[in-house]
Scaffold this motif. Sequence first.
Motif, mmCIF file in Angstrom:
data_model
loop_
_atom_site.group_PDB
_atom_site.id
_atom_site.type_symbol
_atom_site.label_atom_id
_atom_site.label_comp_id
_atom_site.label_asym_id
_atom_site.label_seq_id
_atom_site.Cartn_x
_atom_site.Cartn_y
_atom_site.Cartn_z
ATOM 1 N N LYS A 59 0.836 -1.188 0.000
ATOM 2 C CA LYS A 59 0.000 0.000 0.000
ATOM 3 C C LYS A 59 0.877 1.247 0.000
ATOM 4 O O LYS A 59 0.587 2.217 -0.694
ATOM 5 C CB LYS A 59 -0.928 -0.003 1.210
ATOM 6 N N ARG A 60 1.958 1.189 0.738
ATOM 7 C CA ARG A 60 2.886 2.315 0.787
ATOM 8 C C ARG A 60 3.547 2.525 -0.583
ATOM 9 O O ARG A 60 3.691 3.667 -1.030
ATOM 10 C CB ARG A 60 3.946 2.048 1.839
ATOM 11 N N CYS A 61 3.903 1.455 -1.256
ATOM 12 C CA CYS A 61 4.504 1.557 -2.584
ATOM 13 C C CYS A 61 3.501 2.105 -3.599
ATOM 14 O O CYS A 61 3.860 2.901 -4.469
ATOM 15 C CB CYS A 61 5.015 0.200 -3.046
ATOM 16 N N ALA A 62 2.240 1.686 -3.482
ATOM 17 C CA ALA A 62 1.218 2.170 -4.407
ATOM 18 C C ALA A 62 0.979 3.660 -4.216
ATOM 19 O O ALA A 62 0.840 4.414 -5.185
ATOM 20 C CB ALA A 62 -0.074 1.397 -4.205
ATOM 21 N N VAL A 63 0.949 4.114 -2.973
ATOM 22 C CA VAL A 63 0.762 5.542 -2.696
ATOM 23 C C VAL A 63 1.955 6.330 -3.206
ATOM 24 O O VAL A 63 1.808 7.393 -3.818
ATOM 25 C CB VAL A 63 0.543 5.772 -1.179
ATOM 26 N N LEU A 64 3.144 5.822 -3.000
ATOM 27 C CA LEU A 64 4.355 6.494 -3.462
ATOM 28 C C LEU A 64 4.396 6.564 -4.990
ATOM 29 O O LEU A 64 4.748 7.598 -5.559
ATOM 30 C CB LEU A 64 5.592 5.779 -2.918
ATOM 31 N N ALA A 65 4.015 5.473 -5.657
ATOM 32 C CA ALA A 65 4.002 5.462 -7.114
ATOM 33 C C ALA A 65 2.970 6.432 -7.672
ATOM 34 O O ALA A 65 3.229 7.150 -8.644
ATOM 35 C CB ALA A 65 3.729 4.045 -7.621
ATOM 36 N N SER A 66 1.786 6.482 -7.062
ATOM 37 C CA SER A 66 0.762 7.407 -7.546
ATOM 38 C C SER A 66 1.175 8.848 -7.294
ATOM 39 O O SER A 66 0.937 9.729 -8.120
ATOM 40 C CB SER A 66 -0.585 7.107 -6.898
#
Length: 75
Positions: free
Chosen positions: A3-10
Motif C-alpha cells: 500500500k505504501r509503494c502504491a501511494v508512493l508510485a501514484s
Amino acid sequence: MTKRCAVLASLLCVLCLQGCTITPWVKPYERESLADPIMQFSRDPLSSKHFEHVHDVREAARGATGVEGGGCGCN
C-alpha cells in the motif's frame, strides 16, 4: 508495504504529470520557426510518402505514419 509503494508510485505519477500542465511546451510565437521546412524529417516528402505506402502494402499493416489510403496495392 504494498500500500505504501502504491501511494508512493501514484504520488510520483502526479508530480511528473503536473509539470506538463503548468506551461505549454511551445509558445504561440515559437510555432513559426517550428513550421519551417528545415524541420521536416525528410527532404522529399512525396517520395517518403510513397515509400511508406509501399511498405504498408507489403507488410499488410498500417501504422501511425500518416499514410492515407489502403487496399491490396494492385494499382
